[in-house]
Design an enzyme around this catalytic site. Structure first.
Site, short mmCIF file in Angstrom:
data_model
loop_
_atom_site.label_atom_id
_atom_site.label_comp_id
_atom_site.label_asym_id
_atom_site.label_seq_id
_atom_site.Cartn_x
_atom_site.Cartn_y
_atom_site.Cartn_z
N CYS A 158 0.87 -1.02 -0.06
CA CYS A 158 0.05 -0.09 -0.10
C CYS A 158 0.86 1.23 -0.15
O CYS A 158 0.50 2.28 0.51
CB CYS A 158 -0.84 -0.04 1.15
SG CYS A 158 -0.31 -0.19 2.68
N1 PPS Z 1 2.52 2.26 10.52
C1 PPS Z 1 3.57 2.03 10.59
N2 PPS Z 1 4.55 2.37 11.13
C2 PPS Z 1 6.00 2.34 11.02
N3 PPS Z 1 6.59 1.58 10.10
C3 PPS Z 1 5.59 0.92 8.95
C4 PPS Z 1 4.26 1.25 9.26
N4 PPS Z 1 3.54 0.63 8.38
C5 PPS Z 1 4.49 -0.17 7.80
N5 PPS Z 1 5.63 0.16 8.22
C6 PPS Z 1 6.97 -0.07 7.36
O1 PPS Z 1 6.86 -0.74 6.12
C7 PPS Z 1 7.05 -2.31 6.52
C8 PPS Z 1 5.84 -2.75 5.50
O2 PPS Z 1 4.64 -2.48 6.07
P1 PPS Z 1 3.50 -2.50 5.32
O3 PPS Z 1 3.52 -3.63 4.24
O4 PPS Z 1 2.42 -2.34 5.87
O5 PPS Z 1 3.87 -1.36 4.01
S1 PPS Z 1 3.68 -1.01 2.62
O6 PPS Z 1 2.69 -1.87 1.99
O7 PPS Z 1 4.77 -0.94 1.95
O8 PPS Z 1 2.98 0.36 2.79
C9 PPS Z 1 6.82 -2.58 7.72
O9 PPS Z 1 7.28 -3.77 8.01
P2 PPS Z 1 8.16 -4.35 9.33
O10 PPS Z 1 9.55 -3.48 9.20
O11 PPS Z 1 7.54 -5.77 9.25
O12 PPS Z 1 7.37 -3.18 10.44
C10 PPS Z 1 7.35 -1.23 8.64
O13 PPS Z 1 8.83 -1.48 8.49
#
Ligand code: PPS
Length: 206
Positions: free
Chosen positions: A200
Site C-alpha cells: 500500500c
Molecule cells: N504504521 C507504520 N509505522 C511504521 N512503519 C511502518 C508502518 N507501516 C508499515 N511500516 C513499515 O513498512 C513495512 C511494511 O509494512 P506494510 O506492508 O504495511 O507497508 S507498505 O505496504 O509498504 O505500505 C513495515 O514492516 P516491518 O518492518 O515488518 O514492520 C514497516 O517497516
C-alpha cells in the site's frame, strides 16, 4: 559513498546480524520502522543489540488493536527503544466524524485515507530524522514484490534500505523470539490493507 551491492548481498544477505553490523558500520544516520505486527520484536532486538539508540519510527494510525498498543509498550520497555511516534495530522475521531468509518479498498476515499494515516506521517518522519540507512523487517514471503527484493537496496534518493530478515521463515522468527525471551503480537490489523499480501505504497514510494 560507494557500495558494492551485489557483493554485500552475496556475502551478508543471509546473515542478519552481520548485515545489521555492516549497515551501522557505514557510520550514517539510521532508523528502523515498525508497525508492531507479528514478530516485530525480532528486528527491533537485532538492531538495538547492535546500537541501542537507533530511532524506532512508528506511524500510529490510531486504528491499532488494544493488543498491538500493549505489545508496543511492552517491547519498547523491554528493549529500551528510542521510540518516535508519528501521528496523522487529524485524530481518528475527527476523521470519522467528518468522513465516516474506515473506507474499504474499493472506496474512492481509500487512497486519501492511506495518505493521511500512513504516507504523510512517514514522509514527515523521513524529513525530521533524515536517515541514510533504513532497517525494516520486510520478508520475501510478504508479497510478490518483496519476493524479488534483495536484502540491501538503494532507492533513487540514495537511502540505503536494509531488510536483514528478508529470507527468514516464521519458524526462524518464532525461534529467535523464544531464544531471546521476546514477546509477540498476532492480533494485528492494518486499516489501509483490506487483505494480506498487498502493497500500500510506503515501500513502493521509497
Ligand atoms: N504504521 C507504520 N509505522 C511504521 N512503519 C511502518 C508502518 N507501516 C508499515 N511500516 C513499515 O513498512 C513495512 C511494511 O509494512 P506494510 O506492508 O504495511 O507497508 S507498505 O505496504 O509498504 O505500505 C513495515 O514492516 P516491518 O518492518 O515488518 O514492520 C514497516 O517497516
Amino acid at each position: 559513498m560507494s557500495i558494492d551491492l551485489s557483493h554485500v548481498n552475496a556475502t551478508l544477505g543471509r546473515n542478519a546480524a552481520g548485515l545489521v553490523d555492516w549497515a551501522l558500520g557505514l557510520g550514517q544516520s539510521a532508523i528502523v520502522t515498525t508497525n508492531f505486527r507479528p514478530f516485530e520484536a525480532v528486528i527491533l532486538h537485532l538492531v538495538t543489540q547492535a546500537r541501542r539508540d537507533v530511532p524506532v519510527i512508528w506511524m500510529d494510525n490510531g486504528y491499532n488493536t488494544e493488543a498491538t498498543y500493549r505489545f508496543a509498550d511492552e517491547v519498547t520497555k523491554q528493549l529500551g527503544l528510542n521510540l518516535r511516534i508519528y501521528l496523522p495530522l487529524r485524530s481518528r475521531a475527527h476523521r470519522e466524524a467528518v468522513d465516516g468509518p474506515t473506507p474499504a479498498l474499493d472506496n474512492p476515499r481509500h487512497a486519501a485515507f492511506t495518505e493521511e494515516v500512513k504516507l504523510e506521517p512517514f514522509a514527515r518522519a523521513l524529513r525530521e530524522t533524515a536517515p541514510k540507512v533504513w532497517f525494516t523487517a520486510l520478508r520475501a514471503t510478504d508479497t510478490a514484490v518483496r519476493a524479488q527484493m534483495e536484502p540491501v537496496s538503494i532507492n533513487p534518493d540514495g537511502l540505503i534500505k536494509v531488510a536483514p530478515l528478508l529470507h527468514w521463515s516464521s519458524k526462524d522468527l518464532y525461534e529467535y523470539c523464544e531464544k531471546h525471551g521476546l514477546p509477540n503480537n498476532f492480533d494485528y490489523v492494518d486499516p489501509t490493507k483490506g487483505e494480506d499480501n498487498r502493497e500500500c505504497g510506503l515501500h513502493l514510494a521509497h
